[in-house]
Motif scaffolding. Sequence first.
Motif, short mmCIF file in Angstrom:
data_model
loop_
_atom_site.label_atom_id
_atom_site.label_comp_id
_atom_site.label_asym_id
_atom_site.label_seq_id
_atom_site.Cartn_x
_atom_site.Cartn_y
_atom_site.Cartn_z
N GLY A 194 -35.94 34.82 -12.12
CA GLY A 194 -35.68 36.26 -12.13
C GLY A 194 -34.20 36.51 -11.93
N ASN A 195 -33.87 37.30 -10.92
CA ASN A 195 -32.48 37.66 -10.64
C ASN A 195 -31.80 36.76 -9.61
OD1 ASN A 195 -32.36 39.87 -12.43
ND2 ASN A 195 -33.55 41.09 -10.99
N THR A 214 -20.70 31.57 -12.91
CA THR A 214 -20.66 31.88 -11.48
C THR A 214 -21.79 32.81 -11.07
OG1 THR A 214 -19.13 33.71 -11.84
CG2 THR A 214 -18.16 31.55 -11.35
N ASP A 215 -22.78 32.97 -11.94
CA ASP A 215 -23.90 33.87 -11.66
C ASP A 215 -24.98 33.14 -10.86
OD1 ASP A 215 -25.59 36.07 -11.67
OD2 ASP A 215 -26.43 35.59 -13.64
N TRP A 216 -24.63 32.72 -9.65
CA TRP A 216 -25.59 32.05 -8.77
C TRP A 216 -25.32 32.47 -7.34
CZ3 TRP A 216 -22.59 28.96 -5.67
CH2 TRP A 216 -21.42 28.46 -6.19
N ASP A 217 -26.39 32.40 -6.55
CA ASP A 217 -26.36 32.85 -5.16
C ASP A 217 -26.58 31.72 -4.17
OD1 ASP A 217 -26.37 35.79 -5.90
OD2 ASP A 217 -28.23 35.09 -6.85
N ARG A 243 -37.67 39.87 -8.90
CA ARG A 243 -37.12 41.18 -9.24
C ARG A 243 -35.92 41.51 -8.36
NH1 ARG A 243 -39.51 45.38 -7.13
NH2 ARG A 243 -41.48 44.28 -7.01
N LYS A 244 -36.06 41.24 -7.05
CA LYS A 244 -34.97 41.53 -6.12
C LYS A 244 -33.92 40.42 -6.09
CE LYS A 244 -37.59 44.47 -2.97
NZ LYS A 244 -38.04 44.65 -1.58
N GLY A 245 -34.29 39.24 -6.59
CA GLY A 245 -33.35 38.12 -6.58
C GLY A 245 -33.08 37.59 -5.19
#
Length: 127
Positions: free
Chosen positions: A22-23, A58-61, A114-116
Amino acid sequence: RITFEIPDGHGEMGFYAVDHVGNLGTLLMHGYQFKSVNNLGAMKTKVMGYKSGAIPDTDWDQVWVGHWHQVMKHVFGPAVFHISGSPESSNTYAQEELAAVSRPSQPIQFINPRKGIVTWESDIWLD
């Protein structure tokens, strides 16, 4: 519903992958990218360098590093840095080179796509 993509750059070392549930983005790599479990400063510098553009995506948490035969978790700036254990940890390489024999384990996370966000996580001890 699950696919496996092996990172493999032509003429390059495919040392990482970025995956999304998801996010929630996750940077995945092998433990040899981080040389010492005893140097948190060096680990933080590397994670923050990856996050600031050393890795183009860089789209990672969170970061998951595998195969250190130890379970660890640290927060470095905006990224949660996980080191997973290993389903087996009694081999001679782990004993001789790493001195990092530990209980066999497997991490698990529940994610709200959905909330990531990670809503729950734990390590499952396999012994």
